[in-house]
Each structure stands twice: as C-alpha cells, then as structure tokens.
Design an enzyme around this catalytic site. Structure first.
Site, mmCIF file in Angstrom:
data_model
loop_
_atom_site.group_PDB
_atom_site.id
_atom_site.type_symbol
_atom_site.label_atom_id
_atom_site.label_comp_id
_atom_site.label_asym_id
_atom_site.label_seq_id
_atom_site.Cartn_x
_atom_site.Cartn_y
_atom_site.Cartn_z
ATOM 1 N N ILE A 34 0.823 -1.217 0.000
ATOM 2 C CA ILE A 34 0.000 0.000 0.000
ATOM 3 C C ILE A 34 0.844 1.248 0.000
ATOM 4 O O ILE A 34 0.328 2.354 -0.106
ATOM 5 C CB ILE A 34 -0.995 0.027 1.187
ATOM 6 C CG1 ILE A 34 -0.260 -0.198 2.510
ATOM 7 C CG2 ILE A 34 -2.094 -0.994 1.002
ATOM 8 C CD1 ILE A 34 -1.173 -0.068 3.711
ATOM 9 N N LYS A 82 4.879 -1.887 8.213
ATOM 10 C CA LYS A 82 6.053 -1.237 7.615
ATOM 11 C C LYS A 82 7.230 -2.159 7.840
ATOM 12 O O LYS A 82 7.670 -2.351 8.962
ATOM 13 C CB LYS A 82 6.345 0.082 8.299
ATOM 14 C CG LYS A 82 5.323 1.151 8.069
ATOM 15 C CD LYS A 82 5.814 2.462 8.684
ATOM 16 C CE LYS A 82 4.911 3.603 8.313
ATOM 17 N NZ LYS A 82 5.469 4.876 8.775
ATOM 18 N N ASP A 99 9.197 16.515 9.247
ATOM 19 C CA ASP A 99 8.870 16.155 7.867
ATOM 20 C C ASP A 99 7.363 16.233 7.646
ATOM 21 O O ASP A 99 6.744 15.316 7.134
ATOM 22 C CB ASP A 99 9.422 14.761 7.545
ATOM 23 C CG ASP A 99 9.567 14.544 6.038
ATOM 24 O OD1 ASP A 99 9.494 15.542 5.276
ATOM 25 O OD2 ASP A 99 9.747 13.384 5.616
#
Ligand SMILES: *[C@@H]1O[C@H](CO)[C@@H](O)[C@H](O)[C@H]1NC(C)=O
Ligand SMILES: *[C@@H]1O[C@H](CO)[C@@H](O)[C@H](O)[C@H]1NC(C)=O
Ligand SMILES: *[C@@H]1O[C@H](CO)[C@@H](O)[C@H](O)[C@H]1NC(C)=O
Ligand SMILES: *[C@@H]1O[C@H](CO)[C@@H](O)[C@H](O)[C@H]1NC(C)=O
Ligand SMILES: *[C@@H]1O[C@H](CO)[C@@H](O)[C@H](O)[C@H]1NC(C)=O
Ligand SMILES: *[C@@H]1O[C@H](CO)[C@@H](O)[C@H](O)[C@H]1NC(C)=O
Ligand SMILES: *[C@@H]1O[C@H](CO)[C@@H](O)[C@H](O)[C@H]1NC(C)=O
Ligand SMILES: *[C@@H]1O[C@H](CO)[C@@H](O)[C@H](O)[C@H]1NC(C)=O
Length: 909
Positions: free
Chosen positions: A597, A619, A716
């Site tokens: 994904i 992950k 970020d």
C-alpha cells in the site's frame, strides 16, 4: 649524440654571431650557417600525430620511408566502422595509410577530436582519402563535407575509386581541442583514410591567425623528380614537382641555400636548390586554375633564390595584376632564400595568375624556385564558448556519453549535440543553456563539470543511476532555473544553496525517487567483492541493532508513563498494549506480503489484518533499506511515546532475527497528497472536509509540540505524511525524522538538515536551527495546498513555490485566483481567505513571527466555524468580486499579524 651536441654548439655560435652574419654579404658564410629548420627536425616531429584511419584499435607502425609512427584512430573518435580497401584499387605509389578507411554510416556528423592542444598555437592538419571501393558498392561518386571545427574546410568530391585526395590547412588553435568532422551531405557515406596534425611555430605563415585559416591549393617546386616531404621538410609539407613548360629552363645547385634569419616559411633546402626561368622571355607567367567553387580569395607564397653567382637579375612580381613585394622589384640573393607573399588576399578572381616581369636594369630573366597557393576558410560559424566546450568534453568523458556528441557542442546549429540547447551570448558566442541527460543510463557521481557551464539554465539528469551527493557547485550556477534529479540513487544532504534557491522559488529542484537524498542516516554501504562478507556483516549488524532496539523499547516503555497530558482521552481505538509479532505472524497477517500500500522512508508498507479483522499497515524494514535502522528505531521510539487521535498509532512491532517491522493503524483513504492531487479522486475534497483535515493534522502537531515531554519536532510535515481514515479524519505519520527537545524554549542546532523540499523551513536550512516553528512552516505549506490544490512547487509560467505564488495573488486581493478550481462550492471565500492568511503567517520567513501550533489550531477552528455558520452571509452578493473590493488585503494581513504573531511567546503551555 655527438652529432647533436655539435649541432647545439653550432647553434650557440650562430646565436652569438647572428647580428654580424646578417650584415655580411651572402654567400661568404653559407658553409658555416645552418638552416635553423634543420635543427628542428627531430623536435618538430615530436608533436606530430599521424593517424592511419581504420587500422586495428591501439595498433601502430612506423613508416619505413618517413620514419614516422602512424597510430590507429580509436582514441580520437567514437563512431564509425573500419574497412580494408581491396588492394587492387590502391595505386602502388600510395603509402600504407591508404589501405584502410574508417567509414561513417551512422551519424550525420562524425568528428575526430585532438585534445591537449595549446590554444594560440599553429597547426598544419591534413586529411587524405581514397575510396578504393572499400564497401564494394561501386559508388560512382562519394561527396561529403569536411569541417575543421565548426567551419567548412573542403567538400570532398571523389569520382574515381583509385583517385586519392588530400587536403591540408594551416590554422591557429582557438581552443584546447581541435576537431575535424566529416558531414554526410546525402551523397554517399563519408569515410577517411588518414588524418594528421603537425604543430608549427607560431611565427610560421603570418597570414594565419585566429580568424584566418588557410587551405592549401598548390605547393610546387621546380624539380622534376619525386615530391619532397619529411624529413626534408621538417613539417612534412608535401612539395610537388612541376612539369616545366618547354620554353623554360631549370637551374640547380648543390650548395646549400640559407633561409633568412627572420624566416616565416622555412622552405626546405631541396626546394631552394632548384629554380626555373623562361629561356627566351623577359616574363615568367604562371596561370593556376584551382577546382571551380567558391574560391575567390588567394594567398600566395613565392620562394626565390639566386643560384648563379654575380648575377644581375631583377623583376617585378604581380599576383592577378597587382604588384607584390610592396611594389619593389626583387633581386634574389645568391644562395639565400627570399620569400614574397601577400598578407591580404587577392579577391574576386577565379584563377591565380603569378607574373614575374624583368626590369630594365636586369640582365637575366625572372626566376622562381617554388610557390604555395592557399585559399582562406570561411568562418561562417562561431565555435562555442571554450569553457563550455571543455566542460562538455569532461562530462562526455566522465559518463562515456556516445550519442552524436562530437565536435563543437553548439555549432553549427544543425549539429548541436543531442540533449543540448544553446543561445548566443552578447558577443555572439554560443553558450550552453540546457543539458538533458535524462534516461541516459548515467552511473557514478554528478560531475562538478556541470558547474562550469556558466550559462546553464536547465539541467535534467533524471532517471539515471547517479550516486553520491549533489555537488555544492551546482548551487552557484547563476542562471540555473531547473535541476531535475528525479529517480537516481543520490544521497547525502542537499547543498544549502540549492535548498535556499529552491525554497525562494529561483530554482525548481526535483529530487523525488532518491530515497536517501536529504535524509541523514543513509550510510554508504561499501561494496565488497566477497558476498559472504556482506551477508555475515549484515546478519551481525541486524542482530546488534535488534538487541539495542529491544533495550531501547524496554527503557521507553518504562518512561512512557511520564509522557501524557491528555494522552488517555486521546488514545486511538487501536491503541493496544504494543504487541510483539513474529515474522511468521506478519506473513500471516499480510497474506504473505501480497498487498503493497505504500513505500515509506525505510521500506515497503503492506496491508494486513489481525485475527479480529482489525486492518493494519505493516512497515517492513527491507534489508536494502536506505533510510536505515536508526530512523526506523527512532520512529518506533516515538510511536511508543505518542498517543493521540491525530497521530497514527502503533499496534505492535516485529524484531525477528533479521526483520524489523512496525505494525500500525491502517488508514484506508491513503495520504492527503494523493487525495488532493490524484486525478483518480473523482470526488474532490469539499472545503469543509479540508478544513477538518487541517484541524486534525494541526492538533496532531500541537500534541507533538506541547503534549509530550520532552516535546517532539516532526521535521517532515507534508501532505504525504498526513493519512486519512474512512471518515476522512487525518492523522500524522512517519516519525522517523522526528527529534526530541530537552527543553521547550531552546532552539536546537542540528548538524544535518532533514525534511522535504518545498516544505523545508528556510530559517532552518539557513541557520540550521530547529524548533517547533519549522513544523509550523511546513504545516503552512500544507494549508496552502489545501486551499489551492497545488503542489508546493509547481509550474506557473515558470516554476514557483506555492508561498510566493499565493502571496503574489493575495497581494492583488484576489482570493478567487488562488482557490482550488475543483472547489466549486459557493461561500468559501471568507474562510479560505482566512486559512490562506494563517498559512502565510505560518510561512513567514522569520520563525518567531510565526504562530504556534496551538494558535494555528484555534484559528483553523474559527475558520471552520466561519464556514459552517456565516461564510455565505459575509458575502454581500454571494460574489467574490464584491468581497475582494470590500477588504483591503494588506489590512487583513496586518490585523492577522497583530492578532497572532505578537502574542507569540515562549511555548504558552
Ligand atoms: C586500447 O588501449 C587502451 C588503453 O591502454 C585500453 O583501455 C583499451 O582496452 C585498448 N583497446 C583495445 C581494443 O585493445
Ligand atoms: C565532383 O567532381 C566531378 C568530377 O571531377 C565533377 O564533375 C563534379 O562537378 C564535382 N562535383 C562538385 C559538387 O564539385
Ligand atoms: C629532369 O631535369 C633534369 C635537368 O634538370 C634533366 O636532366 C632530366 O632529364 C629531367 N628528367 C625528367 C624525367 O624529365
Ligand atoms: C631561344 O632563342 C634562341 C635564339 O633566338 C633559340 O636558338 C632557342 O631555340 C630558343 N629557345 C627556346 C626554348 O625557345
Ligand atoms: C664575382 O664578382 C666579384 C667581384 O665583383 C669577383 O671577385 C668574384 O670572383 C666573382 N665571382 C664569380 C664566381 O664570378
Ligand atoms: C590569367 O592568365 C590567363 C592565361 O594567361 C588569362 O587568360 C586570364 O585572363 C588571366 N586572369 C587574370 C585574372 O589575370
Ligand atoms: C530546447 O530546444 C527545443 C527546441 O527549440 C525546445 O523544444 C526545448 O523546450 C528546449 N529545452 C529547454 C530545456 O530549453
Ligand atoms: C540502473 O539501475 C537499475 C535498477 O537497479 C538497473 O535495472 C539498471 O540496469 C541500471 N542501469 C545501469 C546503466 O546501470
């Protein structure tokens, strides 16, 4: 050796007595004087390059007659095919170099390049051709153009297979390379048999300079034996014999004929020892008719020497009717060469008539030993800036680019190198403005030679395999507007100059697809030949990292108790006790990693679901992961600390032998970036949805900044890191780069700058000072994206940063121009205006004038309230025009600054 020493000694003597010698009557000293050219012989040939085109690569041989070495051409050219000429078609008098050719069926221009040329020096360059039916095509004729550098040297026109043509120029090098190009003009495949380059003293051929190149048409002496060349002529000029008319007589001597001390032509002895004169006439007439063509300018060099002692001979010299030698009659000196030449060309004649007419006082007819006739090459094209040429050759050599990269990069225009664009500078010299080397299979580093292209505006190196870091020097290119490095394997920090320029919109910097770029933890993995070493090293490293990580997690779990505020009430529904998964379990829950994904900073993200059908995102830190374990562990660490409904929560983790994985809450609607921009989103986000997303994300950040002790800076923040769940609630993810603060109010100096271009706080990258305000800046950019639907940097006539773009338009009071065109709802103007202003305040250059996240959250909530309650009401006629007239934007900005920035103090809570 002894002989050379003697020569040297004599040379010294000569130098010492030179002035006296000049004053003495000629003839008396000729046995002592040495022809200076003779001493040059051995040295002169040192710089010679004699190429036999078409012989085996790297091979060479010494010609037995000349004693000169002929080398193969492979180091001078990239293109072409070698052929041997059928020996039956090679006349026996032709030397070995005519036995092979290199032929150029591919490119329209093919160039030989001589490097290490000294600019300003003079060279004689000769090219020789013999078709000899090398291709067995029996071509009735072959015709193509030969260029010296950027200008036409000669059209080579071969009509007879056994006809050999040679052509020679005398030129001054205007750069540190010389190229000789063969250009296909559609009349057969160009080919070449031989090419040579001979340096000559700059004093030679004074007519030649950087603007004038001579092309030799005739070089004749009065002998009837064979032609004269090296070593008799130290520069290997070929002096051909002459078929003297029957009415002429020939005279010769065995005594040596001296060249003048200030000799500008250095004729060889043998040429000066023979002369011709009309037997019964007072006039010597030579009429030369070169090949027809555009040849209308002639330069002649005439050589005379008196071979008869005590002769009284005097004559006037005419070239096409014009007197030479300043109009003075010439009385050649006994055994001393006299040279008469025209510095200015004889123009407008198709023949070259040389006429010597005896004067009244002369007792003997005119005499001549030899002559040369040249025409001048037209400098129709200007060569590229020589620094650009050097840089391009270096780039070509660095990446071994083949293509048609030969000869001059820009000139002539028809043959500009593929991938380059050039423009003329103010002096009319072509300069390179664009280099496109995308999809060129480039490997290795980005060579700093690009930075020598001083007029470069556009550099596209995308889709290659470039590694290493971006050279700082690129940031200093004054005209660079676009630098595209997409899809390479670049790593390291982006030079701050470039970042700055990219932030202020003066450069469009594209770096997507370089996983390691701008990141900080990509360690260069040294390639080892032994695979086993790598494997062992990796296993050991992973085991160590795992141990460290487990210890870390344990410590953090204990510490977690301290990190809270309203943590409990904000816990997401997925916040279980962090669960430890085995790799096998992960395989199970992800159905063998079947559904990807996304791609995170450190690996691939897979879809999975737990036993209770809870959807999760896994992950997985891949072995080849470039972001590295530190970021992974850092994210794990932060995830165990932070719990907030607007932060993606951690379900569990995996630390098997060599697998590291995080199992996180699954966000089915993907990230905001895709949602905002992908065309597949058939229903664009409504304004209210956008506002709610903005509030969610802002709350998540606010929590990081103040809800957690010590506080975190995400570093970020970007739309790609804002994920959406089924109900379009936003959560912030990717804490890999986050940084803790020990103390709320201290600005931290960070050694490495991380983040994403377009979102980076300019103050952070300039001063390298990191604070929560850096996140505020990035979030401001996110807000502008929500308002405009555009990327942080996009093309609007030219590439521009979203902040500048919005500022410009809002300054004109035109919110309509700014708003996402897909927002076709009415009544968003007021709240959109307000959001835009929150965003602009958040992206203020000076960080302490930016609002805190808490203030941003409050403002955004007001925006939402404004929209849901009264947005439409505030518009008098439901028209944005009225709105933009009624509110002074600068006033609005001031009010805004007053209400938010002035109240800003050290972290309010
Ligand atoms: C020619 O010589 C160069 C340098 O010595 C070498 O790299 C190249 O491989 C040689 N080429 C051939 C065809 O032998
Ligand atoms: C090429 O040479 C042939 C024979 O010398 C001549 O007839 C022809 O005109 C020449 N062509 C050009 C373009 O000079
Ligand atoms: C060449 O010229 C010399 C005189 O200079 C003469 O004796 C000789 O016969 C000539 N040779 C030819 C082949 O014409
Ligand atoms: C030159 O003139 C003399 C005498 O007038 C004559 O004998 C001789 O044949 C002439 N020579 C030539 C080459 O015409
Ligand atoms: C040339 O003339 C000079 C006198 O003017 C004389 O001494 C000398 O011998 C002559 N040389 C020859 C070779 O006739
Ligand atoms: C050159 O000489 C030839 C033959 O002597 C003559 O026909 C022609 O007109 C002359 N040309 C010039 C430019 O003097
Ligand atoms: C280079 O020139 C071509 C042709 O004029 C043009 O289409 C192209 O956009 C130019 N590229 C750049 C980067 O300027
Ligand atoms: C560049 O990298 C890709 C992916 O690693 C590889 O497939 C390709 O062969 C590489 N190209 C070159 C020229 O090395």
């Amino acid at each position: 050796m002894d002989r050379r020493l003697l020569l040297l000694l004599l040379l010294f003597l000569l130098a010492a007595t030179a002035t006296q010698v000049q004053g003495q009557p000629p003839g008396t000293t000729h046995t002592i004087l040495l022809d200076p050219a003779m001493q040059l012989n051995s040295q002169a040939s040192a710089g010679f390059i004699f190429i036999d085109c078409g012989i085996d690569p790297n091979s060479s041989y010494v010609d037995p007659n000349l004693g000169l070495r002929y080398v193969s051409d492979d180091q001078f050219i990239d293109t072409g095919v070698n052929y041997a000429v059928p020996m039956a078609n090679v006349p026996s008098y032709l030397a070995r170099r005519y036995w092979t050719v290199r032929s150029f069926p591919e490119e329209s221009r093919n160039c030989y390049t001589f490097k290490s040329i000294s600019q300003g020096s003079k060279y004689i360059i000769r090219a020789v051709f013999l078709y000899g039916n090398y291709d067995y095509m029996n071509s009735p004729y072959v015709r193509f153009d030969l260029y010296l550098g950027v200008n036409l040297w000669k059209t080579i026109n071969l009509t007879d297979p056994s006809e050999n043509i040679f052509t020679e120029t005398v030129s001054e090098a205007t750069a540190d390379v010389i190229s000789v190009c063969l250009v296909n003009t559609g009349h057969g495949t160009p080919f070449i048999s031989g090419l040579d380059l001979r340096p000559v003293p700059t004093s030679l051929y004074p007519q030649v300079n950087s603007l004038t190149t001579l092309v030799n048409l005739y070089r004749i002496y009065m002998g009837n034996s064979s032609w004269i060349r090296y070593p008799d002529d130290p520069y290997d000029r070929n002096w051909f014999d002459f078929d003297t008319p029957p009415s002429w007589s020939v005279t010769s001597t065995n005594s040596s004929v001296q060249n003048q001390m200030q000799d500008q032509f250095r004729p060889p002895q043998k040429v000066m020892q023979i002369a011709a004169y009309p037997t019964n006439s007072t006039t010597l007439h030579l009429s030369l008719a070169p090949d027809p063509g555009d040849l209308t300018e002639f330069y002649t060099v005439l050589y005379f020497s008196e071979l008869q002692p005590n002769a009284t001979r005097q004559f006037l010299i005419y070239l096409n009717g014009a007197l030479l030698n300043d109009g003075r009659p010439l009385a050649p000196t006994y055994l001393l060469s006299d040279v008469v030449f025209n510095s200015n060309p004889s123009l407008g004649f198709s023949e070259c008539n040389i006429t010597l007419v005896e004067t009244r006082s002369s007792m003997l007819p005119p005499i001549i030993n030899s002559f040369e006739v040249f025409t001048a090459m037209r400098n129709a094209n200007v060569a590229s800036n020589s620094l650009d040429v050097d840089a391009m050759l270096a780039i070509k050599g660095w990446y071994l680019v083949r293509r048609n990269w030969m000869g001059d990069p820009c000139s002539p225009q028809a043959y500009t190198w593929v991938g380059l664009n050039c423009t003329l500078n103010n002096s009319g010299v072509p300069m390179i403005t664009a280099v496109n080397l995308s999809y060129s299979g480039l490997t290795g580093k980005i060579t700093s030679s690009f930075a020598n292209l001083s007029a470069l505006q556009y550099l596209d190196l995308s889709h290659n395999n470039l590694t290493g870091s971006i050279p700082d020097a690129l940031g200093y290119l004054p005209s660079l507007r676009v630098l595209d490095l997409t899809d390479n394997q670049l790593r390291g920090a982006i030079p701050s100059v470039l970042l700055e320029k990219s932030q202020n919109g003066s450069i469009t910097l594209r770096t997507e697809g370089n996983i390691c770029l701008g990141g900080d933890s990509c360690k260069t993995v040294k390639k080892k030949k032994n695979l086993a070493v790598i494997v062992i090293a990796c296993v050991v490293a992973v085991v160590c990292v795992c141990l460290v990580a487990i210890i870390l997690l344990c410590i953090l779990k204990k510490r977690k108790a301290k990190c809270t505020v309203n943590e409990l009430q904000n816990r997401g529904k997925y916040h279980l006790e962090n669960r430890k998964f085995s790799y096998k379990e992960l395989e199970f829950i992800t159905d063998n990693f079947s559904k990807i994904i996304g791609k995170g900073g450190f690996g691939i993200v897979y879809y999975g679901h737990l036993e209770d059908a809870t959807e999760v995102a896994v992950k997985l830190l891949t072995k080849s992961s470039l972001q590295g374990k530190e970021d992974f562990l850092s994210e794990a660490e932060h995830l165990t600390r932070v719990h907030h409904k607007n932060l993606v929560s951690l379900v569990g983790y995996c630390m098997d032998e060599d697998h590291l994985a995080l199992v996180c809450e699954f966000m089915p609607k993907g990230n905001l970036k895709e949602y905002l921009r992908a065309s597949r989103t058939d229903t664009p986000l409504k304004w209210e949805q956008r506002l709610r997303i903005a509030i969610d994300a802002a709350q998540g950040l606010e929590y990081l900044h103040i809800g957690c002790k010590p506080p975190l800076v995400h570093r970020d923040v970007k739309t790609a890191n804002i994920l959406l769940n089924e109900r379009l609630e936003a959560k912030i993810t990717d804490f890999g780069l986050s940084k803790t603060f020990q103390d709320d109010n201290t600005l931290h100096s960070s050694t490495r700058i991380v983040g994403t271009i377009g979102y980076l706080d300019p103050e952070y990258y300039v001063k390298n000072q990191l604070s929560q305000k850096s996140d505020v800046y990035s979030f401001g950019v996110v807000l502008l994206e929500l308002v405009t639907g555009k990327s942080p940097i996009f093309c609007d006539l030219e590439d521009i940063h979203i902040v500048q773009w919005v500022q410009k338009r809002l300054a004109n009071g035109n919110i309509e121009d700014v708003i996402d065109t897909r927002l076709c709802e009415e009544g968003v103007m007021n709240s959109a205006w307000k959001v835009a202003n929150v965003a602009l305040a958040s992206t203020t250059h000076t960080s302490n004038r930016r609002p805190t996240m808490t203030e941003v959250v409050m403002e955004l909530r007001e925006c939402l309230a404004m929209h849901t309650n009264g947005d439409k009401m505030l518009l008098k006629h439901g028209s944005s025009e009225v709105y933009s007239e009624s509110i002074d934007p600068s006033l609005l900005e001031l009010q805004y600054v007053g209400s938010i920035s002035d109240t800003e103090g050290p972290s309010a809570r």
